[in-house]
Design a protein around this motif. Sequence first.
Motif, PDB file in Angstrom:
ATOM      1  N   THR A  47       4.695   5.184  -1.049  1.00  0.00           N
ATOM      2  CA  THR A  47       4.889   5.963  -2.281  1.00  0.00           C
ATOM      3  C   THR A  47       3.651   5.926  -3.182  1.00  0.00           C
ATOM      4  O   THR A  47       3.704   6.427  -4.306  1.00  0.00           O
ATOM      5  CB  THR A  47       6.098   5.435  -3.070  1.00  0.00           C
ATOM      6  OG1 THR A  47       5.916   4.035  -3.313  1.00  0.00           O
ATOM      7  CG2 THR A  47       7.387   5.637  -2.294  1.00  0.00           C
ATOM      8  N   LEU A  48       2.583   5.301  -2.685  1.00  0.00           N
ATOM      9  CA  LEU A  48       1.326   5.256  -3.452  1.00  0.00           C
ATOM     10  C   LEU A  48       0.197   5.840  -2.613  1.00  0.00           C
ATOM     11  O   LEU A  48      -0.777   5.173  -2.279  1.00  0.00           O
ATOM     12  CB  LEU A  48       0.993   3.800  -3.835  1.00  0.00           C
ATOM     13  CG  LEU A  48       2.031   3.055  -4.668  1.00  0.00           C
ATOM     14  CD1 LEU A  48       1.688   1.577  -4.763  1.00  0.00           C
ATOM     15  CD2 LEU A  48       2.117   3.669  -6.060  1.00  0.00           C
ATOM     16  N   PRO A  49       0.319   7.113  -2.252  1.00  0.00           N
ATOM     17  CA  PRO A  49      -0.653   7.710  -1.338  1.00  0.00           C
ATOM     18  C   PRO A  49      -2.054   7.781  -1.940  1.00  0.00           C
ATOM     19  O   PRO A  49      -2.220   7.648  -3.147  1.00  0.00           O
ATOM     20  CB  PRO A  49      -0.091   9.117  -1.108  1.00  0.00           C
ATOM     21  CG  PRO A  49       0.711   9.405  -2.323  1.00  0.00           C
ATOM     22  CD  PRO A  49       1.290   8.092  -2.745  1.00  0.00           C
ATOM     23  N   ALA A  50      -3.002   7.987  -1.068  1.00  0.00           N
ATOM     24  CA  ALA A  50      -4.408   8.044  -1.488  1.00  0.00           C
ATOM     25  C   ALA A  50      -4.624   9.115  -2.554  1.00  0.00           C
ATOM     26  O   ALA A  50      -3.953  10.150  -2.572  1.00  0.00           O
ATOM     27  CB  ALA A  50      -5.294   8.333  -0.282  1.00  0.00           C
ATOM     28  N   ILE A  51      -5.547   8.829  -3.460  1.00  0.00           N
ATOM     29  CA  ILE A  51      -5.975   9.801  -4.466  1.00  0.00           C
ATOM     30  C   ILE A  51      -7.474   9.976  -4.266  1.00  0.00           C
ATOM     31  O   ILE A  51      -8.194   8.997  -4.121  1.00  0.00           O
ATOM     32  CB  ILE A  51      -5.703   9.269  -5.890  1.00  0.00           C
ATOM     33  CG1 ILE A  51      -4.203   9.022  -6.107  1.00  0.00           C
ATOM     34  CG2 ILE A  51      -6.255  10.218  -6.947  1.00  0.00           C
ATOM     35  CD1 ILE A  51      -3.866   8.330  -7.427  1.00  0.00           C
ATOM     36  N   ASP A  52      -7.917  11.205  -4.242  1.00  0.00           N
ATOM     37  CA  ASP A  52      -9.360  11.443  -4.027  1.00  0.00           C
ATOM     38  C   ASP A  52     -10.164  11.226  -5.296  1.00  0.00           C
ATOM     39  O   ASP A  52      -9.751  11.635  -6.367  1.00  0.00           O
ATOM     40  CB  ASP A  52      -9.579  12.894  -3.557  1.00  0.00           C
ATOM     41  CG  ASP A  52      -9.275  13.016  -2.088  1.00  0.00           C
ATOM     42  OD1 ASP A  52      -9.315  11.983  -1.399  1.00  0.00           O
ATOM     43  OD2 ASP A  52      -8.973  14.151  -1.645  1.00  0.00           O
ATOM     44  N   VAL A  70       4.076   0.942   0.042  1.00  0.00           N
ATOM     45  CA  VAL A  70       2.793   1.621  -0.176  1.00  0.00           C
ATOM     46  C   VAL A  70       2.867   3.103   0.168  1.00  0.00           C
ATOM     47  O   VAL A  70       2.026   3.898  -0.272  1.00  0.00           O
ATOM     48  CB  VAL A  70       1.662   0.910   0.607  1.00  0.00           C
ATOM     49  CG1 VAL A  70       1.726   1.241   2.093  1.00  0.00           C
ATOM     50  CG2 VAL A  70       0.296   1.227   0.023  1.00  0.00           C
TER      51      VAL A  70
END
Lengths: 591, 591
Positions: free
Chosen positions: B586-591, B584
């Motif tokens: 490599t799937l950081p938060a997106i605003d 996870v």
Amino acid sequence: MTLYKAPLDDQRFALFDVLGAEAILTRLQGGSEHTRDLLDAVLEEAGKLSEQVLAPTNGPGDAEGCHYDKATQTVTTPKGFKEAFNAFAEGGWAGLTAKEKFGGQALPGVIGTATTELIQSGNLAWSLYPLLSEGACHAMELHGTEEQQNNYMKPIVEGRWTGTMCLTEPQAGSDLGLLKTRAEPNADGSYAITGTKIFISAGEHDLAENIVHLVLARLPDAPAGSRGISMFIVPKFKLNADGSLGARNGAAAGAIEHKMGIHACSTCVMNFDGAEGYLIGKPHKGLAAMFTMMNAARLSVGVQGLALAERAWQNSLNYARERLQGRALSGAKFPDKVADNLLVQPDVRRMLLTQRAFVEGSRALLLYTALQTDIESRSGDEAERKQAGELVAFMIPIAKGVVTELAQECTKEALQVYGGHGFIAENGMEQFVRDARIITLYEGTTGIQAADLLGRKILQLQGVGFKHFLEEISAFCKQHAADDALRTLIGPLAIATKQWGDLTLKLAQRVQANPEELGAAAVDYLWFSGYVTLAYFWARSVAAAEASTQSAAFKQAKRDTAAFYFARILPRTLMHQAAIEAGVATLPAID
Amino acid sequence: MTLYKAPLDDQRFALFDVLGAEAILTRLQGGSEHTRDLLDAVLEEAGKLSEQVLAPTNGPGDAEGCHYDKATQTVTTPKGFKEAFNAFAEGGWAGLTAKEKFGGQALPGVIGTATTELIQSGNLAWSLYPLLSEGACHAMELHGTEEQQNNYMKPIVEGRWTGTMCLTEPQAGSDLGLLKTRAEPNADGSYAITGTKIFISAGEHDLAENIVHLVLARLPDAPAGSRGISMFIVPKFKLNADGSLGARNGAAAGAIEHKMGIHACSTCVMNFDGAEGYLIGKPHKGLAAMFTMMNAARLSVGVQGLALAERAWQNSLNYARERLQGRALSGAKFPDKVADNLLVQPDVRRMLLTQRAFVEGSRALLLYTALQTDIESRSGDEAERKQAGELVAFMIPIAKGVVTELAQECTKEALQVYGGHGFIAENGMEQFVRDARIITLYEGTTGIQAADLLGRKILQLQGVGFKHFLEEISAFCKQHAADDALRTLIGPLAIATKQWGDLTLKLAQRVQANPEELGAAAVDYLWFSGYVTLAYFWARSVAAAEASTQSAAFKQAKRDTAAFYFARILPRTLMHQAAIEAGVATLPAID
């Protein structure tokens, strides 16, 4: 109804921060005025044209489609198309990159590519009318007489007429050597062209006063196969001696095709019934002439993949932000709302990052290639021109073959983010998927691109462009070896690049032993090449972002997307390598 | 216009040679008559129905679509659909697997799955009318009173009526806990149902006298979320005391959706306006009741993937054989013709073998799963029933999730073989792509299947079904370790299976530490599982072919396709493994 906002920030980043386009363009011949300020202003205007004029016609144009009238053999384009074409012509966009002596603005090709992305995102089907014109102009510029250029090219550059390329026949697609259209000499030096062409984009429409068809046909004394093909100018309306429009020529649309997508593009069956045509270029050299335009055409189709993927991505990101459904796995992130948005789901972020990595990576790749075409045509240094030309030849099948295939994945994932709502026409996502499906087919299928890359660019030309590119990557890796921001990228990039080189050498030997190995490896080799190429542009993008004055959020997004790409996408090379190594023995004959 | 020939030979091979279905079915309770002869005859008849009645309506039905009349709120299906439905009903197909006490023929589920493949290949859009009926019957069989079964289920089994499942609402898709449709008690014990449901397949049409909607709604005292949902029977026409059709109920189609594909399926917005409904099952337990039908529905959607891919493949193979274009890389193979056919191109064979490997491998996987449902419901041995049930629960997300995704690739490649001609509607290939696009979305998206596999079947249920399956593969590998025909397959299969087990254990630990890791890995884990599962069925197919009385050519084709699969497809596990391991982070938060 789908959103569209011209991605000017990322275009500028790719052009000026990653590729250093300003320094290069202003030192090229005739480029002193091509400053960042000027180019910025051009992009800004193209963005407005796309957002305000073209983008709103995309969904309605698809729903309405083109209308064919059998009695008059004419095509009416959807509502708003003519107005958009007028705005395009009045803005001078038809002649953006054409030479000044033809009435153009002589702007760099790379700016043409960037504005083409915006226009194609606005409305791909509409964009094909001027796109095909560009190809026709290119042919006339390279092979036409001055009279032909004045008579048939200038009105296109001025946005008054359009052009087409008439190649395909029912029995002759990828194999143009099979074409049958005949050209019989008339007494006055013109030719009578007779035959049927299919899949002629913009073959007939109501956007312009006249249409100039460039038609491949055989002279009576033509050798069989691809060495007996000549090219002819066949206008819809013949010209009077003073250049004004004269009589209707014997070239007309017999039907328009009903297609999976690009409904608003008039794709015609063209019947040439003794139509008056004029030889352009040398007899029997039509196919070679056609190939001189191929690079530009294929690059533009690669850009179509980017354009569709960009717009699809914008919409899926927006939907994931707005749609409330379910809760985060680790507990509610928006407890005051009825549900969390889709962005809290790691799998949704996977789909979004896949799109972002391909969209922004492809943009850098395509603009890089376009910039090399400017260097090729306008550098003052012959050696630099030659090297750029070799790089362009090498990059084109990757730019076309890989970016169009990635657009399939991007538009599919964008739709998938919508769940069942993605399948509903009014939400617009399914149009992107349908429109995208043509781009791996026309201007040479993916298989043709792959064969061009491996067979021609690597093996026949002994990988001269490939060597330049490997040296460039190698220099980049060396330059950034100690760069902290690129610590996790340079190692894997160097390894993948080495594997690419090794694989290429091994393949060359195998193909020498058995030419069938070429076909067995080509598409997987294309993919392998594409993924390593994108890795390079992602590493460059991170390096450029760090060195730039972009915002912290912008830099972070580039780092995150690059990390995602290297961890989750680049390993796809492993499966392509396995497939390549499996060889033709795993593709036995089928009866 | 596309071809279709029922693939009876491969179905029989999978059923009888690979899975040994006859021996299993005839020893199950009530199965003494389910001999190969009987089942063969059923397949033969289903093949005729599909080839002769359904297949010709597929293209025309897509072109015509459904017609909605706003004034009467009724839907007219395309030409020929009613006649096809009558033939289906008269042939007894509506009650093929239903119990005898409901008027059915009580044939095994695995034969239902095999005939469903044939019917869905014939016309997927048409097949959805009876398919949804099956789900409704299943719900009434498990949860209805005897009176409800007699009144509302029997007429469906007899082919006089159809049924629907009304779950989705505009704000509630994957997250049914958000649904708002209300059920208010009436004085007579019935309920007044009010709300709007969307995406209701076969919600309104002209094929049958009555339509029985199974509707999820909330009682006045319902708890919030998914624990407050009840299920109701809401017929289009209410019944008189004698069971004859009475007054029109307040449930009507407010619109039909315009969709990317399955145009001939009436996908309705259903408005319930105080419609009379009858509680089925317990109050607030509607979601659990719905889930008891989920396995059957999801398996059927997996079969849709197979059905579309099979027909697309047949056509692309035929086209590759007929289309003359270009020459073989090693020199002309048909020098007396103007060109060689496409089959001489290794890359075309790659596209064809990809389809064949997925089609035939998926068929074995789906029929295996269906056969387990028969064992689950009708074995005399409780332990065997339990184990089969656990295997089914484990296989369903793979059967649905992977086969529907593979169908995207198969239909895409099938179209690609046609080149530009694949994009033209009249050639029919693009319809397969459009129709296929829904199947990764409905009955739970691919992301939902993946979460079900990893989250529920592996982690919550502690992988009990997975363990059975691993043991089965392991036993197979041992049994064939010295088998010369499987020499090159058993080793890689054993390695891949071991990797699958190891990866699963590692993942379980990671998810325990951070539940977000589940979402980050799930879809790649689904793919990994699918590719290993197909490898197992390909190895089993080769073993079964060798031991069979099939022709030498048939055996050779199985060996070739298996070798192709192991060499060129199975290595895709490598990239999925890399993606899973990336986690996870490599799937950081997106605003």
